[in-house]
Design an enzyme around this catalytic site. Structure first.
Site, PDB file in Angstrom:
ATOM      1  N   ASP A  35       0.844  -1.204   0.000  1.00 12.39           N
ATOM      2  CA  ASP A  35       0.000   0.000   0.000  1.00 12.39           C
ATOM      3  C   ASP A  35       0.875   1.249   0.000  1.00 12.39           C
ATOM      4  OD1 ASP A  35      -2.262  -1.627   0.466  1.00 12.39           O
ATOM      5  OD2 ASP A  35      -1.805  -1.640   2.610  1.00 12.39           O
ATOM      6  N   ASP A  41       1.597   7.211   8.533  1.00 14.95           N
ATOM      7  CA  ASP A  41       1.797   5.763   8.731  1.00 14.95           C
ATOM      8  C   ASP A  41       3.178   5.530   9.320  1.00 14.95           C
ATOM      9  OD1 ASP A  41      -0.546   4.494   7.626  1.00 14.95           O
ATOM     10  OD2 ASP A  41       0.199   4.885   5.606  1.00 14.95           O
ATOM     11  N   GLU A  64       2.170  -3.694  10.277  1.00 10.31           N
ATOM     12  CA  GLU A  64       1.734  -3.645   8.883  1.00 10.31           C
ATOM     13  C   GLU A  64       2.756  -2.893   8.032  1.00 10.31           C
ATOM     14  OE1 GLU A  64      -2.563  -3.020   8.298  1.00 10.31           O
ATOM     15  OE2 GLU A  64      -1.957  -1.619   6.746  1.00 10.31           O
ATOM     16  N   GLU A  65       3.516  -2.030   8.638  1.00 13.18           N
ATOM     17  CA  GLU A  65       4.498  -1.219   7.910  1.00 13.18           C
ATOM     18  C   GLU A  65       5.881  -1.868   7.839  1.00 13.18           C
ATOM     19  OE1 GLU A  65       3.007   1.237   6.492  1.00 13.18           O
ATOM     20  OE2 GLU A  65       1.212   0.947   7.692  1.00 13.18           O
ATOM     21  N   ASP A  82      -1.163  -2.622  13.664  1.00 13.46           N
ATOM     22  CA  ASP A  82      -1.359  -1.708  12.531  1.00 13.46           C
ATOM     23  C   ASP A  82      -1.386  -0.322  13.163  1.00 13.46           C
ATOM     24  OD1 ASP A  82      -2.088  -0.233  10.390  1.00 13.46           O
ATOM     25  OD2 ASP A  82      -3.875  -1.396   9.878  1.00 13.46           O
ATOM     26  N   LEU A  84      -1.637   2.766  12.055  1.00 15.14           N
ATOM     27  CA  LEU A  84      -2.628   3.755  11.608  1.00 15.14           C
ATOM     28  C   LEU A  84      -3.517   3.116  10.548  1.00 15.14           C
ATOM     29  CD1 LEU A  84      -3.319   6.647  12.351  1.00 15.14           C
ATOM     30  CD2 LEU A  84      -2.051   7.388  10.350  1.00 15.14           C
ATOM     31  N   ASP A  85      -4.524   2.411  11.017  1.00 14.16           N
ATOM     32  CA  ASP A  85      -5.426   1.752  10.077  1.00 14.16           C
ATOM     33  C   ASP A  85      -6.387   2.773   9.473  1.00 14.16           C
ATOM     34  OD1 ASP A  85      -6.564  -0.865   9.046  1.00 14.16           O
ATOM     35  OD2 ASP A  85      -8.330   0.169   9.824  1.00 14.16           O
ATOM     36  N   GLU A 226      -5.000  -7.023  11.818  1.00 13.76           N
ATOM     37  CA  GLU A 226      -6.367  -6.515  11.745  1.00 13.76           C
ATOM     38  C   GLU A 226      -7.399  -7.586  12.114  1.00 13.76           C
ATOM     39  OE1 GLU A 226      -5.746  -5.432   7.662  1.00 13.76           O
ATOM     40  OE2 GLU A 226      -5.537  -3.313   8.125  1.00 13.76           O
TER      41      GLU A 226
HETATM   42  P1  AHM Z   1      -5.095   0.068   5.595  1.00 11.14           P
HETATM   43  O1  AHM Z   1      -4.526  -0.750   6.715  1.00 11.14           O
HETATM   44  O2  AHM Z   1      -4.149   0.167   4.426  1.00 11.14           O
HETATM   45  O3  AHM Z   1      -5.606   1.384   6.049  1.00 11.14           O
HETATM   46  O4  AHM Z   1      -6.327  -0.769   4.991  1.00 11.14           O
HETATM   47  C1  AHM Z   1      -7.296  -1.289   5.855  1.00 11.14           C
HETATM   48  C2  AHM Z   1      -8.621  -0.641   5.628  1.00 11.14           C
HETATM   49  C3  AHM Z   1      -9.654  -1.033   6.652  1.00 11.14           C
HETATM   50  O5  AHM Z   1      -9.671  -0.161   7.719  1.00 11.14           O
HETATM   51  C4  AHM Z   1     -10.931  -0.937   5.870  1.00 11.14           C
HETATM   52  O6  AHM Z   1     -11.955  -1.729   6.371  1.00 11.14           O
HETATM   53  C5  AHM Z   1     -10.508  -1.369   4.518  1.00 11.14           C
HETATM   54  O7  AHM Z   1      -9.131  -1.083   4.401  1.00 11.14           O
HETATM   55  C6  AHM Z   1     -11.242  -0.604   3.474  1.00 11.14           C
HETATM   56  O8  AHM Z   1     -10.922  -1.065   2.241  1.00 11.14           O
HETATM   57  P2  AHM Z   1     -11.726  -0.588   0.952  1.00 11.14           P
HETATM   58  O9  AHM Z   1     -11.176   0.745   0.618  1.00 11.14           O
HETATM   59  O10 AHM Z   1     -11.416  -1.649  -0.044  1.00 11.14           O
HETATM   60  O11 AHM Z   1     -13.181  -0.538   1.325  1.00 11.14           O
HETATM   61 MG    MG Z   2      -4.753  -1.592   8.259  1.00  9.07          MG
END
Ligand code: AHM
Ligand code: MG
Length: 281
Positions: A35, A41, A64-65, A82, A84-85, A226
């Site tokens: 990502d 992040d 996650e990073e 994670d 900063l989710d 997560e």
């Molecule tokens: P991230 O960890 O890169 O922020 O991604 C996780 C997030 C979740 O919080 C959320 O439910 C999901 O990605 C949303 O994905 P989408 O954009 O496909 O709906």
């Molecule tokens: Mg996340």
């Protein structure tokens, strides 16, 4: 364990301050899951790393990073987090969160011993799941987290957070979601699993789904950072987390950034998921 939770409180306060004051832009890099990272992040990951490595009962951390864990000589717990989710929501000023899974011996679903998440919304709230699930709220005057109440899910809710790209949903999944809406469920999906799952938990029930899809059969959400932590929270609150077939906490992690389809909710909705998915594999 209390020591780790105290460290997470400090992490939450510092990340919350960073969200309010630091640049919300992107950096020219991707994380271990591929990502695009935003600056926050990276900052949040560094804040969490600093406090967790300084916590004597922590043996290892992975986020996650990060591509690989950082291991210490001593300590007992493995913390996967994670920092900063939902960070893609930062620039539109929606709620984001941090998620922590506290494991022993490894990172399979059965290894998780406690889970904590933090919601950075209009207020900062923290949910701690051990034997029970407790809600705390940050008092910004004293910088202390104050206990609010214990959280329990009802048997059935009224709201639905259906994730994944609809174009790629399997037909049986689409039919199930349509049926929930026909029953009267209302849509609640922000794109941040922390506030979305927090809402379902605080309103007493409902369903959050991030399914496997034609383009991503293993879903998007990561087991260690997560899925397992929220499966633990929901289980301890009297709800359920499944991959469509099995309890999420019976799953193994094939690698640190492994993903799985996931559904979290109360008894009624999860039974519908299991009935729908039965025989579809
Ligand atoms: P991230 O960890 O890169 O922020 O991604 C996780 C997030 C979740 O919080 C959320 O439910 C999901 O990605 C949303 O994905 P989408 O954009 O496909 O709906
Ligand atoms: Mg996340």
């Amino acid at each position: 364990m209390t020591e780790i939770i105290d460290s997470i409180k400090k992490i939450a306060i510092e990340i919350s301050d960073a969200i309010k004051s630091k640049d919300t832009g992107k950096v020219e890099s991707t994380n271990a899951s591929g990502d695009i990272q935003v600056k926050l992040d990276v900052i949040s990951d560094e804040i969490a790393e600093k406090y967790l490595l300084d916590t004597s009962s922590v043996k290892e951390i992975i986020s996650e990073e990060k591509e690989k864990p950082i291991t210490k000589e001593s300590g007992k717990y493995f913390v996967a987090y994670d920092p900063l989710d939902g960070s893609s929501l930062i620039d539109v000023d929606l709620s984001v969160g941090s998620i922590f899974g506290i494991y022993e011996n490894g990172y399979d679903g059965e290894d998780i011993k406690a889970a904590v998440y933090v919601v950075y919304g209009p207020r900062v709230e923290m949910v701690v799941a051990r034997d029970v699930v407790e809600l705390f709220r940050l008092n910004e005057k004293t910088n202390e987290f104050e206990f609010i109440k214990e959280l329990k899910l009802e048997k059935k809710g009224k709201i639905l957070g259906p994730g994944g790209t609809q174009k790629y949903w399997y037909p049986y999944h689409k039919e199930m979601i349509d049926n929930f809406f026909k029953e009267g469920y209302r849509l609640r999906y922000s794109g941040g699993m922390v506030p979305d799952l927090h809402q379902i938990l605080l309103k007493g029930g409902g369903l959050f789904a991030y399914p496997g899809t034609e383009d991503k059969p293993k879903g998007k959400l990561r087991k260690l950072f997560e899925v397992f932590p929220f499966a633990y929270v929901y289980k301890k609150a009297g709800g359920f987390g499944v991959d469509g077939y099995n309890d999420l906490l019976t799953l193994k992690a094939e690698h640190y950034h492994d993903t799985t389809p996931c559904f979290f909710g109360s008894e009624y909705e999860i039974n519908k998921v299991l009935q729908t998915y039965k025989g579809q594999k």
